[in-house]
Design an enzyme around this catalytic site. Structure first.
Site, PDB file in Angstrom:
ATOM      1  N   ASP A  53       0.847  -1.194   0.000  1.00  7.97           N
ATOM      2  CA  ASP A  53       0.000   0.000   0.000  1.00  7.97           C
ATOM      3  C   ASP A  53       0.886   1.250   0.000  1.00  7.97           C
ATOM      4  OD1 ASP A  53      -2.459   1.350   0.198  1.00  7.97           O
ATOM      5  OD2 ASP A  53      -2.314   1.464   2.386  1.00  7.97           O
ATOM      6  N   GLU A  57      -2.752   6.137  -8.260  1.00  5.67           N
ATOM      7  CA  GLU A  57      -3.618   7.113  -7.581  1.00  5.67           C
ATOM      8  C   GLU A  57      -3.579   8.451  -8.302  1.00  5.67           C
ATOM      9  OE1 GLU A  57      -3.223   7.588  -3.316  1.00  5.67           O
ATOM     10  OE2 GLU A  57      -4.143   9.575  -3.374  1.00  5.67           O
ATOM     11  N   HIS A 117      -8.056   9.448   5.341  1.00  5.55           N
ATOM     12  CA  HIS A 117      -7.338   8.435   6.120  1.00  5.55           C
ATOM     13  C   HIS A 117      -7.532   8.710   7.617  1.00  5.55           C
ATOM     14  CE1 HIS A 117      -4.645   7.944   2.412  1.00  5.55           C
ATOM     15  NE2 HIS A 117      -5.281   6.807   2.570  1.00  5.55           N
ATOM     16  N   HIS A 172      -9.815   4.650  -0.422  1.00  3.62           N
ATOM     17  CA  HIS A 172      -8.902   4.714   0.738  1.00  3.62           C
ATOM     18  C   HIS A 172      -9.657   5.404   1.880  1.00  3.62           C
ATOM     19  CE1 HIS A 172      -4.811   3.710  -0.968  1.00  3.62           C
ATOM     20  NE2 HIS A 172      -5.641   3.521  -1.971  1.00  3.62           N
ATOM     21  N   ASN A 179      -9.997  -0.006   1.262  1.00  3.22           N
ATOM     22  CA  ASN A 179      -8.925  -0.087   2.257  1.00  3.22           C
ATOM     23  C   ASN A 179      -9.509   0.185   3.632  1.00  3.22           C
ATOM     24  OD1 ASN A 179      -7.343  -0.363   0.001  1.00  3.22           O
ATOM     25  ND2 ASN A 179      -5.887   1.237   0.569  1.00  3.22           N
TER      26      ASN A 179
HETATM   27 ZN   LIG Z   1      -4.446   5.003   1.598  1.00  2.00          ZN
END
Ligand SMILES: [Zn+2]
Length: 290
Positions: free
Chosen positions: A81, A133, A184, A213, A235
């Protein structure tokens, strides 16, 4: 058994579901995630972020992840990742990782394109898959996100579907991490997700699997909408980490007066709590009500 991200994504596409991608920075988390996947009989992705090296080194946890994936009864993709350097991506694939993410989201478009292309070329030598990404989720797993700063982050840049179409075509990546409102780490305010980003990217890229994410802490309703829009990999870590922490506290709080806490006993509770939290998430991602 070991599987590539491509194989796991093909399954998700066919079933119109998302596959969970769980961080596994310790043995307990590896065992919790694989036990959950085996119990529900679903494929799964276990991942290690390049930046998690401060908790445990890739060369220590990586081989354990690959070994666990090989002996699992379900397909398990072992994924790097937020890969930042070619060295780290190469190292991961040399030890048997079947998928890498190259994260060039903080670079200029041209730099990101150039490096992502190089990552795709490198991965081809190993038969591994690549996640790219475009746009920025703002905080990194490795940065402020871990401290639980708020969802209002002005460094967040939503993915532009037109640009994404060109990026996917010019790099040959297998999956694309898109920024559409997730963050995140812990959410302090409810996230406002823009699903048009996801449908827009899918419409212009022959339905590339979109990766979410910052996927823990999202409501079940938003997970459902994201999957309907075309999210195929989610994720998930922060809330699983939180479940493990709560189990440690519960174990210590329940000890009779004067009894010494033992790490191994706490660890068994942590593994169980993480497994339960992961199973709940997997059921939502697979469209089975939790
Ligand atoms: Zn991430």
């Amino acid at each position: 058994m070991l599987a590539t991200l491509n194989e796991v994504m093909a399954y998700a596409e066919e079933k119109k579901i998302a596959v969970g991608s769980f961080n596994t920075p310790c043995l307990e988390s590896i065992e919790a995630v694989i036990a959950a996947a085996e119990e529900l009989n679903v494929p799964v992705i276990i991942q290690h972020a390049e930046g998690h090296g401060r908790v445990i080194a890739l060369e220590v946890i990586g081989p354990a992840m690959v070994a666990a994936a090989k002996r699992a009864k379900v397909p398990v993709c072992v994924h790097l990742d937020h890969g930042m350097t070619m060295e780290c991506m190469k190292e991961a694939m040399e030890m048997g990782f079947t998928s890498i993410m190259y994260d060039g989201s903080t670079l200029s478009y041209d730099e990101n394109l150039k490096n992502t292309r190089a990552a795709v070329q490198l991965a081809a030598e190993f038969g591994a898959s690549v996640e790219g990404e475009l746009g920025s989720m703002g905080k990194r797993e490795t940065g402020a996100g871990d401290t639980g700063a708020g969802a209002d982050d002005d460094t967040k840049i939503y993915t532009d579907p037109e640009l994404a179409a060109a990026f996917v075509a010019d790099t040959g990546i297998d999956a694309l991490a898109c920024s559409f409102g997730t963050t995140h780490g812990l959410y302090l305010t409810a996230p406002r997700l823009d699903f048009n980003v996801v449908t827009g990217v899918r419409a212009r890229t022959n339905n590339i699997p979109v990766v979410m994410h910052g996927g823990s802490g999202v409501s079940n309703e938003d997970y459902k909408k994201a999957i309907e829009a075309g999210v195929r990999k989610i994720n998930y870590w922060t809330y699983m980490n939180k479940a493990g922490g709560a189990a440690v506290k519960e174990y210590i709080d329940a000890l009779p007066e004067g009894k010494v806490p033992f790490f191994l006993d706490a660890m068994v509770s942590v593994r169980e709590a993480m497994k339960n939290d992961v199973m709940r998430a997997m059921k939502v991602f697979a469209g089975v009500e939790a």
